[in-house]
Write a protein that holds these residues in place. Structure first.
Motif, PDB file in Angstrom:
ATOM      1  N   PHE A 112       3.745  11.732   6.346  1.00 17.44           N
ATOM      2  CA  PHE A 112       2.475  12.330   6.744  1.00 17.44           C
ATOM      3  C   PHE A 112       2.608  13.831   6.984  1.00 17.44           C
ATOM      4  CE2 PHE A 112      -0.688  13.526   9.973  1.00 17.44           C
ATOM      5  CZ  PHE A 112      -1.857  13.178   9.300  1.00 17.44           C
ATOM      6  N   GLU A 113       3.708  14.248   7.627  1.00 13.66           N
ATOM      7  CA  GLU A 113       3.900  15.678   7.917  1.00 13.66           C
ATOM      8  C   GLU A 113       3.993  16.493   6.635  1.00 13.66           C
ATOM      9  OE1 GLU A 113       3.991  17.703  10.655  1.00 13.66           O
ATOM     10  OE2 GLU A 113       3.162  15.975  11.702  1.00 13.66           O
ATOM     11  N   VAL A 114       4.558  15.914   5.595  1.00 14.32           N
ATOM     12  CA  VAL A 114       4.754  16.650   4.338  1.00 14.32           C
ATOM     13  C   VAL A 114       3.513  16.596   3.457  1.00 14.32           C
ATOM     14  CG1 VAL A 114       6.050  16.644   2.163  1.00 14.32           C
ATOM     15  CG2 VAL A 114       7.254  16.429   4.339  1.00 14.32           C
ATOM     16  N   SER A 115       2.844  15.427   3.403  1.00 13.08           N
ATOM     17  CA  SER A 115       1.779  15.231   2.418  1.00 13.08           C
ATOM     18  C   SER A 115       0.379  15.073   3.003  1.00 13.08           C
ATOM     19  CB  SER A 115       2.086  13.985   1.584  1.00 13.08           C
ATOM     20  OG  SER A 115       1.955  12.816   2.393  1.00 13.08           O
ATOM     21  N   GLY A 116       0.286  14.754   4.311  1.00  8.57           N
ATOM     22  CA  GLY A 116      -1.013  14.449   4.896  1.00  8.57           C
ATOM     23  C   GLY A 116      -1.452  13.024   4.630  1.00  8.57           C
ATOM     24  N   ASP A 117      -0.568  12.231   4.046  1.00  8.41           N
ATOM     25  CA  ASP A 117      -0.869  10.822   3.737  1.00  8.41           C
ATOM     26  C   ASP A 117       0.251   9.963   4.311  1.00  8.41           C
ATOM     27  OD1 ASP A 117      -1.329   8.321   2.673  1.00  8.41           O
ATOM     28  OD2 ASP A 117      -1.482   8.987   0.585  1.00  8.41           O
ATOM     29  N   GLU A 118      -0.100   9.121   5.278  1.00 12.27           N
ATOM     30  CA  GLU A 118       0.928   8.315   5.944  1.00 12.27           C
ATOM     31  C   GLU A 118       1.528   7.244   5.034  1.00 12.27           C
ATOM     32  OE1 GLU A 118      -2.962   6.180   6.788  1.00 12.27           O
ATOM     33  OE2 GLU A 118      -2.263   8.259   6.635  1.00 12.27           O
ATOM     34  N   MET A 119       0.899   6.966   3.888  1.00 13.01           N
ATOM     35  CA  MET A 119       1.426   5.955   2.972  1.00 13.01           C
ATOM     36  C   MET A 119       2.186   6.575   1.798  1.00 13.01           C
ATOM     37  SD  MET A 119       0.401   3.471   4.735  1.00 13.01           S
ATOM     38  CE  MET A 119       0.966   2.094   3.750  1.00 13.01           C
ATOM     39  N   ALA A 120       2.334   7.885   1.799  1.00 13.75           N
ATOM     40  CA  ALA A 120       3.043   8.567   0.707  1.00 13.75           C
ATOM     41  C   ALA A 120       4.542   8.264   0.759  1.00 13.75           C
ATOM     42  CB  ALA A 120       2.802  10.069   0.791  1.00 13.75           C
ATOM     43  N   GLN A 121       5.243   8.656  -0.297  1.00 19.29           N
ATOM     44  CA  GLN A 121       6.675   8.366  -0.339  1.00 19.29           C
ATOM     45  C   GLN A 121       7.430   9.222   0.662  1.00 19.29           C
ATOM     46  OE1 GLN A 121       7.551   9.238  -4.494  1.00 19.29           O
ATOM     47  NE2 GLN A 121       8.652  11.105  -3.937  1.00 19.29           N
ATOM     48  N   GLU A 122       8.511   8.651   1.177  1.00 19.91           N
ATOM     49  CA  GLU A 122       9.399   9.342   2.121  1.00 19.91           C
ATOM     50  C   GLU A 122       9.999  10.575   1.433  1.00 19.91           C
ATOM     51  OE1 GLU A 122      11.955  10.759   4.533  1.00 19.91           O
ATOM     52  OE2 GLU A 122      11.539   8.770   5.341  1.00 19.91           O
ATOM     53  N   PRO A 123       9.836  11.763   2.011  1.00 20.24           N
ATOM     54  CA  PRO A 123      10.306  12.987   1.347  1.00 20.24           C
ATOM     55  C   PRO A 123      11.822  13.200   1.411  1.00 20.24           C
ATOM     56  CG  PRO A 123       9.281  13.518   3.448  1.00 20.24           C
ATOM     57  CD  PRO A 123       9.057  12.053   3.228  1.00 20.24           C
ATOM     58  N   LEU A 124      12.513  12.527   2.315  1.00 19.87           N
ATOM     59  CA  LEU A 124      13.953  12.757   2.434  1.00 19.87           C
ATOM     60  C   LEU A 124      14.749  11.530   2.001  1.00 19.87           C
ATOM     61  CD1 LEU A 124      14.508  14.782   5.745  1.00 19.87           C
ATOM     62  CD2 LEU A 124      14.645  15.573   3.377  1.00 19.87           C
ATOM     63  N   CYS A 125      14.439  11.023   0.833  1.00 20.22           N
ATOM     64  CA  CYS A 125      15.177   9.894   0.294  1.00 20.22           C
ATOM     65  C   CYS A 125      15.601  10.209  -1.120  1.00 20.22           C
ATOM     66  CB  CYS A 125      14.328   8.624   0.311  1.00 20.22           C
ATOM     67  SG  CYS A 125      15.173   7.181  -0.369  1.00 20.22           S
ATOM     68  N   LEU A 126      16.889  10.091  -1.401  1.00 25.86           N
ATOM     69  CA  LEU A 126      17.365  10.368  -2.768  1.00 25.86           C
ATOM     70  C   LEU A 126      17.561   9.097  -3.592  1.00 25.86           C
ATOM     71  CD1 LEU A 126      20.537   9.506  -2.533  1.00 25.86           C
ATOM     72  CD2 LEU A 126      20.891  11.871  -1.869  1.00 25.86           C
ATOM     73  N   TYR A 127      17.331   7.934  -2.976  1.00 26.15           N
ATOM     74  CA  TYR A 127      17.523   6.680  -3.716  1.00 26.15           C
ATOM     75  C   TYR A 127      16.484   6.552  -4.833  1.00 26.15           C
ATOM     76  CZ  TYR A 127      17.920   1.729  -4.805  1.00 26.15           C
ATOM     77  OH  TYR A 127      18.090   0.541  -5.471  1.00 26.15           O
ATOM     78  N   GLN A 128      16.940   6.139  -6.000  1.00 22.14           N
ATOM     79  CA  GLN A 128      16.055   5.927  -7.128  1.00 22.14           C
ATOM     80  C   GLN A 128      15.865   4.425  -7.333  1.00 22.14           C
ATOM     81  OE1 GLN A 128      14.781   9.198  -7.394  1.00 22.14           O
ATOM     82  NE2 GLN A 128      14.509   8.481  -9.494  1.00 22.14           N
ATOM     83  N   PRO A 129      14.659   3.898  -7.059  1.00 27.94           N
ATOM     84  CA  PRO A 129      14.423   2.470  -7.281  1.00 27.94           C
ATOM     85  C   PRO A 129      14.655   2.079  -8.733  1.00 27.94           C
ATOM     86  CG  PRO A 129      12.628   3.469  -6.038  1.00 27.94           C
ATOM     87  CD  PRO A 129      13.481   4.588  -6.542  1.00 27.94           C
ATOM     88  N   ALA A 130      14.998   0.840  -8.938  1.00 26.18           N
ATOM     89  CA  ALA A 130      15.245   0.335 -10.289  1.00 26.18           C
ATOM     90  C   ALA A 130      14.014   0.553 -11.167  1.00 26.18           C
ATOM     91  CB  ALA A 130      15.604  -1.144 -10.239  1.00 26.18           C
ATOM     92  N   GLY A 131      14.194   1.233 -12.276  1.00 26.79           N
ATOM     93  CA  GLY A 131      13.095   1.449 -13.214  1.00 26.79           C
ATOM     94  C   GLY A 131      12.143   2.554 -12.840  1.00 26.79           C
ATOM     95  N   TRP A 132      12.409   3.246 -11.701  1.00 28.14           N
ATOM     96  CA  TRP A 132      11.471   4.300 -11.275  1.00 28.14           C
ATOM     97  C   TRP A 132      11.687   5.576 -12.073  1.00 28.14           C
ATOM     98  CZ3 TRP A 132       7.162   5.590  -8.962  1.00 28.14           C
ATOM     99  CH2 TRP A 132       6.969   6.883  -8.503  1.00 28.14           C
ATOM    100  N   VAL A 133      10.590   6.117 -12.587  1.00 36.40           N
ATOM    101  CA  VAL A 133      10.624   7.417 -13.254  1.00 36.40           C
ATOM    102  C   VAL A 133       9.566   8.275 -12.582  1.00 36.40           C
ATOM    103  CG1 VAL A 133      10.342   8.680 -15.395  1.00 36.40           C
ATOM    104  CG2 VAL A 133      11.330   6.379 -15.432  1.00 36.40           C
ATOM    105  N   GLN A 166       0.814  -1.221   0.000  1.00 32.82           N
ATOM    106  CA  GLN A 166       0.000   0.000   0.000  1.00 32.82           C
ATOM    107  C   GLN A 166       0.846   1.269   0.000  1.00 32.82           C
ATOM    108  OE1 GLN A 166      -3.678   0.363   2.127  1.00 32.82           O
ATOM    109  NE2 GLN A 166      -3.726  -1.813   2.671  1.00 32.82           N
ATOM    110  N   LEU A 167       2.167   1.122   0.062  1.00 35.46           N
ATOM    111  CA  LEU A 167       3.040   2.295  -0.026  1.00 35.46           C
ATOM    112  C   LEU A 167       2.901   2.937  -1.405  1.00 35.46           C
ATOM    113  CD1 LEU A 167       6.216   0.851   1.715  1.00 35.46           C
ATOM    114  CD2 LEU A 167       4.684   2.610   2.633  1.00 35.46           C
ATOM    115  N   LYS A 168       3.003   4.255  -1.440  1.00 30.97           N
ATOM    116  CA  LYS A 168       2.765   4.994  -2.683  1.00 30.97           C
ATOM    117  C   LYS A 168       4.047   5.629  -3.206  1.00 30.97           C
ATOM    118  CE  LYS A 168      -1.933   6.082  -1.121  1.00 30.97           C
ATOM    119  NZ  LYS A 168      -2.859   7.165  -0.679  1.00 30.97           N
ATOM    120  N   GLY A 169       3.970   6.092  -4.452  1.00 32.12           N
ATOM    121  CA  GLY A 169       5.087   6.810  -5.052  1.00 32.12           C
ATOM    122  C   GLY A 169       6.343   5.961  -5.132  1.00 32.12           C
ATOM    123  N   LYS A 170       7.460   6.608  -4.923  1.00 39.30           N
ATOM    124  CA  LYS A 170       8.749   5.939  -5.032  1.00 39.30           C
ATOM    125  C   LYS A 170       8.884   4.806  -4.025  1.00 39.30           C
ATOM    126  CE  LYS A 170      12.398   8.379  -3.915  1.00 39.30           C
ATOM    127  NZ  LYS A 170      13.534   9.328  -3.978  1.00 39.30           N
TER     128      LYS A 170
END
Length: 378
Positions: free
Chosen positions: A356-377, A334-338
């Protein structure tokens, strides 16, 4: 304070045929490993990053002694989790020694998070006699000027050091917790060596989550790049065989980084070679960890102020099993985004409170992560 504890076993670990998966209760619910109970919100310090915005005043609605005993008895039905008596400053609660002793008598592992300034030799001895097995004491600067400014109290550094000395005299293990901010980032290595010199059994670093008074510290939040760099440095200390236990909290990326580092070194990550780092994961909120506020609200953690229930209304054990919030947090799909696309989502999970503090959604992507998952655009 968050003493290290595993959240079950990796998915490939063998289990008992026909039984619950490893790290689970008989009904399949994940086992709780750690509970932080905010025994009081009252505090004698005014730390600039305080999640609770705590003050030295009476806070109404705190769990009574009897309600605290009931909570601890209920926790024992879930196994033998670590119970972190926290605050505020728990030593300002008059029945704290009784509660520690009560939990210890039930067979729970009782630990306590204090700021050290109230920790005299007599208090340390009482805590030891009450069954407290470890203390955490925060140091956020390597000297009085830096630490006292952060803690909002002249003499806080001297008080913390005196508290550590009292703990050592009583034979009570203590760990040092450090909240990493832009202001103290250049001193992290000094703080690590100070923890060694002071005789701490562990050094835990916490990455600032902007809640409570911490919301005013937007400029103190380190960047994604700095986040990555400090965790890589921390991993280096782990792999070099540190003289004390190291753990990164509110920093789930660390569990990706140690796997990357092990791969780079040609090592296989296992419990035998890397201890608890190999069998735990990043964000444990609602999965192996939970928080009970001073008024009984059950949350995934102290920084994610979403209610899963309240122990005034239902036992914690029911909330742990039935909460829809907890069930959602336990489902990595159920995790979203990256975060949802990331190959490390089951060992990292991103900080749900920061999301949650940044987006209001506890399942949104972590805002302080620079890692790019394989194939993620994105």
């Amino acid at each position: 304070m968050h003493p290290s504890h595993p959240h079950g076993q990796p998915s490939h670990a063998p289990g008992h045929p026909g039984g619950p998966p490893p790290g689970a209760l008989p009904d399949g619910t994940p086992a709780i490993r750690l509970l932080a109970w905010e025994t009081t919100r009252r505090c004698n310090l005014s730390c600039v990053h305080c999640r609770a915005g705590a003050l030295d005043q009476h806070y109404p609605g705190e769990l009574t002694t009897q309600e605290g005993e009931a909570l601890l008895r209920d926790m024992r039905t879930l196994g033998q989790p670590v119970i972190i008596l926290t605050g505020g400053e728990p030593l300002l609660r008059e029945d704290i020694f009784h509660l520690a002793s009560f939990g210890h008598g039930l067979g729970l592992r009782m630990v306590m998070a204090v700021n050290g300034t109230l920790l005299t030799p007599q208090v340390a001895a009482r805590l030891k006699d009450s069954g407290i097995q470890r203390l955490s004491i925060s140091l956020d600067g390597p000297d009085a000027a830096s630490h006292d400014q952060f803690r909002g109290q002249p003499g806080a550094f001297a008080g913390a050091l005196a508290g550590m000395a009292a703990a050592k005299e009583a034979g009570l293990d203590f760990q040092i917790n450090t909240t990493v901010t832009r202001g103290n980032l250049p001193w992290i290595e000094r703080l690590y060596h100070l923890a060694v010199d002071l005789g701490a059994v562990a050094h835990h670093i916490f990455l600032l989550v902007p809640t409570g008074r911490g919301r005013a510290l937007t400029d103190e939040i380190i960047s994604s790049q700095e986040y990555e760099e400090v965790l890589h440095w921390f991993a280096e200390q782990k792999f070099s065989g540190p003289p004390l236990e190291l753990k990164a909290t509110c920093a789930p990326h660390f569990y990706r980084i140690i796997r990357q580092e092990a791969h780079r070194r040609g090592q296989k990550l296992s419990f035998e070679t890397h201890g608890l780092d190999a069998v735990t994961k990043g964000c444990l909120g609602g999965q192996g960890f939970a928080f009970v506020s001073h008024v009984g609200q059950v949350q995934p953690c102290g920084y994610l102020e979403l209610a899963a229930g309240n122990v005034h209304e239902r036992p914690f054990s029911q909330i742990w099993r039935d909460s829809e919030l907890f069930k959602r947090l336990r489902d990595a799909d159920q995790l979203k985004g990256k975060c949802g696309a990331c190959e490390y989502r089951r060992v990292c999970g991103g900080c749900r409170a920061r999301a949650f503090e940044v987006s209001g959604d506890e399942m949104a992507q972590e805002p302080l992560c620079l890692y790019q998952p394989a194939g993620w655009v994105g």
